[in-house]
Design an enzyme around this catalytic site. Structure first.
Site, PDB file in Angstrom:
ATOM      1  N   CYS A  50      -2.613   0.063   7.448  1.00 13.26           N
ATOM      2  CA  CYS A  50      -1.999   1.391   7.227  1.00 13.26           C
ATOM      3  C   CYS A  50      -2.312   2.111   8.337  1.00 13.26           C
ATOM      4  CB  CYS A  50      -2.144   1.913   5.734  1.00 13.26           C
ATOM      5  SG  CYS A  50      -1.580   1.089   4.559  1.00 13.26           S
ATOM      6  N   GLU A  73       0.902   4.037   1.653  1.00 12.76           N
ATOM      7  CA  GLU A  73       1.200   4.424   3.000  1.00 12.76           C
ATOM      8  C   GLU A  73       2.307   3.622   3.638  1.00 12.76           C
ATOM      9  OE1 GLU A  73      -2.974   5.196   2.598  1.00 12.76           O
ATOM     10  OE2 GLU A  73      -1.756   3.554   2.119  1.00 12.76           O
ATOM     11  N   HIS A  93       0.940  -1.165   0.043  1.00  7.42           N
ATOM     12  CA  HIS A  93       0.031  -0.054  -0.012  1.00  7.42           C
ATOM     13  C   HIS A  93       0.986   1.238   0.129  1.00  7.42           C
ATOM     14  CE1 HIS A  93      -3.850  -1.856   1.780  1.00  7.42           C
ATOM     15  NE2 HIS A  93      -3.607  -2.484   0.718  1.00  7.42           N
TER      16      HIS A  93
END
Length: 184
Positions: A128, A93, A91
């Site tokens: 995240c 992040e 991801h």
């Protein structure tokens, strides 16, 4: 605030970015931007950069394309990243936080993400939102809330519960969604 700015405009005049909902932590976020020395134009600039980074994501039919920019309190880029940049399950992040691990500027940084950070995920043991809390990031700015296509949203509310200021800039949501039009 429901009016979307034109292509050359930076957004409606206001004292700070619109928040994505009521503050779950009980803290007053209305002055967070001024107290950190940030201007709304800076938020628009960095969030637009995050959206542009999302366009670099390898295509996926099972995950959103997201970009993220981590900016110091002084306005310097600490790290950038996008979904699937380093691996097929990454991801945005997560990538940014891995690049910035241990940086002493994290405690005063703002994370700009084209999509709300996830609260849960099937591909990794930690969300995240959890990674952001653990990194000590005090503020997150997003363009849109995660639609319940792959997982339930809720990352912004979880970040607020942890005392992190979360601002949503909804007039950039359509731009962020356009990168993911094939999924919606």
């Amino acid at each position: 605030m429901s009016q979307q700015p034109g292509a050359g405009e930076s957004g409606p005049e206001q004292s700070g970015p619109e928040q994505s909902g009521p503050d779950q932590s009980g803290a007053d976020q209305s002055g967070a931007e001024q107290s950190a020395g940030r201007q709304p134009q800076d938020d628009l600039r960095w969030l637009r950069e995050a959206i542009e980074l999302s366009r670099q994501c390898p295509p996926s039919e099972s995950a959103f394309s997201v970009g993220a920019v981590l900016v110091s309190g002084a306005g310097q880029v600490i790290a950038t990243g996008y979904s699937r940049e380093l691996g097929p399950k990454d991801h945005a992040e997560e990538v940014v936080l891995a690049k910035a691990a241990g940086d002493p500027l994290l405690g005063e940084a703002t994370l700009y993400s084209s999509l709300e950070p996830c609260l849960s995920r099937a591909s990794r043991p930690r969300s995240c939102a959890e990674l952001i809390v653990d990194a000590g990031i005090p503020r997150v700015v997003i363009a849109w809330l995660e639609p319940p296509l792959f997982a339930a949203g809720g990352g912004a509310a979880e970040l607020r519960r942890a005392g992190i200021a979360v601002d949503e800039i909804p007039w950039l949501a359509e731009l962020a969604r356009s990168v993911n039009a094939h999924l919606l």
